[in-house]
Write a protein that holds these residues in place. Structure first.
Motif, mmCIF file in Angstrom:
data_model
loop_
_atom_site.group_PDB
_atom_site.id
_atom_site.type_symbol
_atom_site.label_atom_id
_atom_site.label_comp_id
_atom_site.label_asym_id
_atom_site.label_seq_id
_atom_site.Cartn_x
_atom_site.Cartn_y
_atom_site.Cartn_z
ATOM 1 N N MET A 89 -16.544 12.348 32.477
ATOM 2 C CA MET A 89 -16.487 12.506 34.085
ATOM 3 C C MET A 89 -17.153 13.095 35.117
ATOM 4 S SD MET A 89 -12.403 13.000 35.367
ATOM 5 C CE MET A 89 -11.739 11.709 34.312
ATOM 6 N N HIS A 90 -17.413 14.277 34.555
ATOM 7 C CA HIS A 90 -18.271 15.331 35.594
ATOM 8 C C HIS A 90 -19.682 14.911 35.750
ATOM 9 C CE1 HIS A 90 -19.564 18.832 37.419
ATOM 10 N NE2 HIS A 90 -20.727 18.921 36.688
ATOM 11 N N GLU A 124 -20.646 11.738 35.031
ATOM 12 C CA GLU A 124 -20.644 10.510 35.675
ATOM 13 C C GLU A 124 -20.514 10.482 37.348
ATOM 14 O OE1 GLU A 124 -21.226 7.102 34.749
ATOM 15 O OE2 GLU A 124 -22.049 8.544 32.947
ATOM 16 N N GLY A 125 -19.886 11.346 37.933
ATOM 17 C CA GLY A 125 -19.567 11.829 39.206
ATOM 18 C C GLY A 125 -20.937 12.413 39.670
ATOM 19 N N ASN A 170 -15.020 13.979 43.617
ATOM 20 C CA ASN A 170 -13.666 14.009 42.691
ATOM 21 C C ASN A 170 -13.998 13.976 41.425
ATOM 22 O OD1 ASN A 170 -12.080 14.109 45.026
ATOM 23 N ND2 ASN A 170 -11.727 11.926 45.257
ATOM 24 N N PHE A 171 -14.730 12.967 41.087
ATOM 25 C CA PHE A 171 -14.896 13.069 39.501
ATOM 26 C C PHE A 171 -15.579 14.367 38.774
ATOM 27 C CE2 PHE A 171 -15.121 8.963 36.910
ATOM 28 C CZ PHE A 171 -14.065 8.398 37.383
ATOM 29 N N TRP A 203 -12.565 16.870 38.803
ATOM 30 C CA TRP A 203 -11.554 16.546 37.938
ATOM 31 C C TRP A 203 -12.136 16.752 36.613
ATOM 32 C CZ3 TRP A 203 -10.397 11.259 40.428
ATOM 33 C CH2 TRP A 203 -9.750 11.257 41.384
ATOM 34 N N GLY A 204 -13.442 16.598 36.409
ATOM 35 C CA GLY A 204 -14.059 16.867 35.094
ATOM 36 C C GLY A 204 -14.575 18.183 34.839
#
Length: 199
Positions: free
Chosen positions: A57-58, A60-61, A117-118, A121-122
């Protein structure tokens, strides 16, 4: 696909993932607080499985992150609200606008400093660093020293594979020292009497 799930896909050349950290200590020694001394934590895993969804997630963000865009958006917010504040006719309206401005500016500042945000959140891949391990080893030793284990010895082993490292911290606490009694050598008799009453 597996490398993506594990988080190793996001490592640079010559980097390895800090995959696991364990503490080995004699039975009966309380080491429950020792993990709090780690300089770096391993990445959290889904249901204990070796799947680092938060790392995916991190990163990809991170691919879509444009810090300059958020800087420009923050400037636009400041200009917009400054105009509204200048045109406001009463203090109550000015205060409301200042509050709204600060909220929006803070939200953009958070993204400028911490990512989108990604990314928030990650979590980034936990890259193994031998200096982190050495610092953690010293922290554990100092912690045990405060508990009366003045002669403790802390060593570690690092088990490495192609892309992952598992670290074991090995604690040899040595004897525990405890205070048996405390003696006061005080020249003033009045102070001596007071202390003896309070003991």
């Amino acid at each position: 696909l597996l490398s993506s799930c594990l988080g190793t896909r996001y490592l640079q050349e010559n980097q390895k993932l800090l995959f696991r950290q364990n503490v080995k200590a004699p039975k009966g020694l309380n080491v429950s607080n020792v993990p709090n001394l780690y300089v770096k934590d391993v990445n959290r895993r889904l249901l204990g499985l070796p799947i680092n969804t938060l790392v995916w997630m991190h990163h990809e963000g991170e691919k879509q992150y444009d810090q300059e865009k958020f800087i420009e958006q923050r400037k636009a917010i400041e200009v917009k609200f400054d105009k509204k504040i200048a045109a406001a006719k009463n203090q109550k309206k000015i205060t409301q606008l200042q509050y709204r401005k600060q909220q929006k500016v803070d939200a953009k500042t958070k993204k400028i400093e911490n990512g989108n945000n990604f990314m928030q959140w990650g979590e980034p891949a936990a890259v193994f660093d031998s200096s982190d391990v050495e610092t953690t080893r010293n922290r554990i030793s100092e912690y045990l020293f405060t508990k009366g284990y003045f002669q403790n010895k802390i060593s570690f082993t690092a088990n490495e594979t192609e892309k992952k490292v598992s670290v074991n911290y090995i604690i040899q606490p040595g004897p525990a020292y405890r205070y048996d009694s405390i003696a006061f050598l005080i020249g003033d008799a009045k102070i001596q009497t007071i202390l003896e009453k309070e003991r």
